[in-house]
Design a protein around this motif. Sequence first.
Motif, PDB file in Angstrom:
ATOM      1  N   GLN A  61       0.862  -1.235  -0.025  1.00 13.08           N
ATOM      2  CA  GLN A  61       0.241  -0.045  -0.093  1.00 13.08           C
ATOM      3  C   GLN A  61       0.904   1.117  -0.106  1.00 13.08           C
ATOM      4  O   GLN A  61       0.559   2.191  -0.720  1.00 13.08           O
ATOM      5  CB  GLN A  61      -0.912  -0.024   1.237  1.00 13.08           C
ATOM      6  CG  GLN A  61      -2.156  -0.923   1.265  1.00 13.08           C
ATOM      7  CD  GLN A  61      -3.141  -0.498   0.180  1.00 13.08           C
ATOM      8  OE1 GLN A  61      -2.914  -0.933  -1.072  1.00 13.08           O
ATOM      9  NE2 GLN A  61      -4.154   0.278   0.593  1.00 13.08           N
ATOM     10  N   LYS A  62       2.001   1.077   0.731  1.00 16.21           N
ATOM     11  CA  LYS A  62       2.860   2.294   0.973  1.00 16.21           C
ATOM     12  C   LYS A  62       3.411   2.718  -0.541  1.00 16.21           C
ATOM     13  O   LYS A  62       3.474   3.715  -0.901  1.00 16.21           O
ATOM     14  CB  LYS A  62       3.988   2.040   1.939  1.00 16.21           C
ATOM     15  CG  LYS A  62       4.924   3.298   2.026  1.00 16.21           C
ATOM     16  CD  LYS A  62       6.151   3.030   2.901  1.00 16.21           C
ATOM     17  CE  LYS A  62       7.464   3.920   2.486  1.00 16.21           C
ATOM     18  NZ  LYS A  62       8.556   3.371   3.160  1.00 16.21           N
ATOM     19  N   GLU A  63       3.797   1.610  -0.990  1.00 14.67           N
ATOM     20  CA  GLU A  63       4.499   1.776  -2.581  1.00 14.67           C
ATOM     21  C   GLU A  63       3.361   2.445  -3.306  1.00 14.67           C
ATOM     22  O   GLU A  63       3.936   3.379  -4.316  1.00 14.67           O
ATOM     23  CB  GLU A  63       4.953   0.317  -3.109  1.00 14.67           C
ATOM     24  CG  GLU A  63       6.069  -0.096  -2.261  1.00 14.67           C
ATOM     25  CD  GLU A  63       6.493  -1.772  -2.622  1.00 14.67           C
ATOM     26  OE1 GLU A  63       5.697  -2.065  -3.400  1.00 14.67           O
ATOM     27  OE2 GLU A  63       7.334  -2.125  -2.082  1.00 14.67           O
ATOM     28  N   LEU A  72      -0.907  11.626   2.751  1.00 15.92           N
ATOM     29  CA  LEU A  72      -1.646  11.304   3.976  1.00 15.92           C
ATOM     30  C   LEU A  72      -1.849   9.823   4.135  1.00 15.92           C
ATOM     31  O   LEU A  72      -1.783   9.290   5.143  1.00 15.92           O
ATOM     32  CB  LEU A  72      -3.139  12.076   3.993  1.00 15.92           C
ATOM     33  CG  LEU A  72      -3.191  13.412   4.080  1.00 15.92           C
ATOM     34  CD1 LEU A  72      -4.615  13.794   3.887  1.00 15.92           C
ATOM     35  CD2 LEU A  72      -2.718  13.698   5.478  1.00 15.92           C
ATOM     36  N   LYS A  73      -2.047   9.151   2.954  1.00 15.83           N
ATOM     37  CA  LYS A  73      -2.227   7.791   3.075  1.00 15.83           C
ATOM     38  C   LYS A  73      -0.757   7.134   3.222  1.00 15.83           C
ATOM     39  O   LYS A  73      -0.713   5.890   3.930  1.00 15.83           O
ATOM     40  CB  LYS A  73      -2.787   7.176   1.794  1.00 15.83           C
ATOM     41  CG  LYS A  73      -4.310   7.334   1.800  1.00 15.83           C
ATOM     42  CD  LYS A  73      -4.994   6.976   0.527  1.00 15.83           C
ATOM     43  CE  LYS A  73      -6.434   6.976   0.537  1.00 15.83           C
ATOM     44  NZ  LYS A  73      -7.172   6.613  -0.868  1.00 15.83           N
ATOM     45  N   VAL A  74       0.279   7.589   2.894  1.00 18.33           N
ATOM     46  CA  VAL A  74       1.581   6.823   2.890  1.00 18.33           C
ATOM     47  C   VAL A  74       1.900   7.070   4.535  1.00 18.33           C
ATOM     48  O   VAL A  74       2.395   5.941   5.302  1.00 18.33           O
ATOM     49  CB  VAL A  74       2.601   7.774   2.336  1.00 18.33           C
ATOM     50  CG1 VAL A  74       4.125   7.467   2.582  1.00 18.33           C
ATOM     51  CG2 VAL A  74       2.538   7.705   0.802  1.00 18.33           C
ATOM     52  N   LEU A 104       7.417  13.256   6.690  1.00 18.43           N
ATOM     53  CA  LEU A 104       6.537  13.644   5.585  1.00 18.43           C
ATOM     54  C   LEU A 104       5.367  14.915   6.139  1.00 18.43           C
ATOM     55  O   LEU A 104       5.228  15.748   5.372  1.00 18.43           O
ATOM     56  CB  LEU A 104       5.777  12.445   5.296  1.00 18.43           C
ATOM     57  CG  LEU A 104       6.433  11.455   4.235  1.00 18.43           C
ATOM     58  CD1 LEU A 104       5.704  10.280   4.168  1.00 18.43           C
ATOM     59  CD2 LEU A 104       6.683  12.125   2.927  1.00 18.43           C
ATOM     60  N   ILE A 105       5.159  14.521   7.439  1.00 18.26           N
ATOM     61  CA  ILE A 105       4.177  15.341   8.150  1.00 18.26           C
ATOM     62  C   ILE A 105       4.723  17.029   8.173  1.00 18.26           C
ATOM     63  O   ILE A 105       4.224  17.913   7.579  1.00 18.26           O
ATOM     64  CB  ILE A 105       3.815  15.269   9.463  1.00 18.26           C
ATOM     65  CG1 ILE A 105       2.789  14.052   9.534  1.00 18.26           C
ATOM     66  CG2 ILE A 105       3.244  16.146  10.090  1.00 18.26           C
ATOM     67  CD1 ILE A 105       2.663  13.363  10.583  1.00 18.26           C
TER      68      ILE A 105
END
Length: 553
Positions: A61-63, A72-74, A104-105
Motif C-alpha cells: 500500500q505504501k508503494e 496522507l495515506k503514506v 512527511l508531516i
Amino acid sequence: MKYNKVSFIIPTLILYVFAFCFSLSSAAQTPSDSSLFFRNAIVNPVEPQDLPSGIHFFTKQKENHLELQDTLKVIYDLRLLSIAEFKIGNNFNSENHVVEALNLINSMATKDTLINARVGLYNQLGRIYRTSNNFNEAINSFDQALQIATNLKDSVIILNNKANIYTDELAYSKALEIYRLLHQKQSELNNYELGLIVDNLGHAQAKLNQPDALKNLKRAFDIREKNNDIIGLHSSTTHLSQYYLDKKDTTNALVFAEKTLALSNKINSSSFKIEAISLLMNLNKNPLVHEYLRLNDSITNAKQIAENKNAFLKYNVSEEQKKTQASILLQEIESRKRLAYQALAFIIFLILVGSYFIYRNRYRKAKIEEIYKTETRIAKKVHDEVANDMYKVMTSLENNSGIDSKIIDEMEKIYTKTRDISRENSAIDLREDFGLQLNDLLLGYKNDKVKVITKNLSKMPWDTVPELKKTTVYRVLQELMTNMRKHSKATFVTLIFEKEGSKMHIRYKDNGVGCDLFKKNGLQHTESRIASINGTINFESKQGDGFKASIII
C-alpha cells in the motif's frame, strides 16, 4: 528483561509466504475492506500470520500511495508498519517508519491539522525508546505527544506508557500515582484501555506489596480473556507469574509462565518468546541459570547503550546542517562524474581480481570436500574392517580359556576407541533437518553429571547455510564436546547461537578445569577447520577456570 533489536529473528520468508496467501484470499474484497482487515490484523493480532500479513499488505500500500503521491495515506501506512514491526521485535525498522512519517508531516503545509497522526507517532517513538532502555528519550517523546493530544483516549494511553517507564526504573510509587489517576476514569475507558490500566495498577501494587494487587491482576486477566486480547493476555500472564514468584508460590508461577509461552507462540513474536522463556528460566532453582540470566541482562543492556541507533536524531538535524549536507552531496556527485572512466577501469580490475578469488575459493572448497569425503571413507573402513575384525578376534579369544582376561580387556578398549573414531567421522546426512541433527549431537553429551544448555539453536537459518559450512560446524562442535567429556571434568556446558548480520556467532562455555592454551591440547585441528571456510575461532581458558570458545562463520 530488556532486549535490543532482537533481535531477534523471525523466519521472514515463511511468514511472508503466509502473508502472500492471505493477500490472495482477500482479492475479492474492496480496497477499503482489505485495508480494514489488515489494520485489525496488526492492531489486534489473533493468529500467527496476522502481523506478517499486515506488514506485507501495508508495504505494498505504501508503494502504491507513493506512486500516487498521496502523502496522507503514506503516513497512515507508515504508522501501521511501525506498530507491526514493533510487535514482532524489529525496533529499528519501527523507529525508521516513525521518522519517515514525521518528516512527511513536517513537509506539509497542513501539518498542524494532523494532530492524531503526530500524537500516535510520538507515542510509538516513546514505546520504541522504552524497549531500547533509552528512558530519557522515551519520556521526552511521551511529553511531546501529551502536549498536542486533544482527547482522553490518547492521553490515557500516553500517560500509561509514561508510567511504565517509572516501573522500568523501579520507581513504583511514582508509577502508581499515574495508574490510580487513570483508574479513577474507568467509566470513560473502553475494555482494552481498562484491561491495560488495571493490569499495570496491579503490577505496581504487587511490587509495593499492597493488598489489592492480586485482585486487580486477575480482573485485568478476565477483561482481556473476555475480549480475546492476545497481546494483553501475554502481559497479564507475565505479571501474574511474577506476582506468584515474588510470593514464593512456584506452582502458580509456573502455570502462568507456561501460559505466557503458549501465548507468545500464538503471537509468533521473537521478543515475546524470549520474555516467556526468560520467565520460565527464573523459576529454575539452578544458581547457574540465574547467574546466566543476570549476566545476559547486563551484557544486553551494555550492548544496547553502546550500539543504540537513534534514527530520530537525524530527524532533529537543523535546516542549516541539512543544507550543508546537500552541498557536500552535490560536490560528491560532480566528483564522481569527473572520475567516471577511472571508476570503470577500477571496476574491470575488481572483476578480474574477483574472478581470481572465486576460482581460488572453488578450488579450496573442492579440496575441503575431498578431505571430508576421505574422513568419511576412512571412518567406514575402520568400522567395516578394523572394528568388525577386532570384534571377531575378541569373540574367538573369549572362548579360549587359556587367554589372559587382561589381554581381552585391552583389546576391548582398542575396539571401543576404533568404534568411537568411526562414529566421530561418519557421514552427516545434510538432507535432514540440520538443526535437529546438531541438537541431537549436543544433547548426546548430556548425562547425570553433565548438563548441556543450548540457546537460539532452532532459530538459526540453517537452510541458508552452505553444506560445507554446516559440516564444519558439526565437526568442530563435536570435537569441542568430545574434548569436554574426555578432559575438562565439566558439569555445565552452554552453547549460544546468534545471527549477526550475514554471519553466525556460536559461543561455547563450560565450567571445567580449563587448560593451558599455549600447549594447544589438540585445538589446532578445530582452528584449521574453521579457517578453511574463512571463519574465526578464539579460545579463552586457564587452569581451573573453565573453557570458552567463540566461533564466527
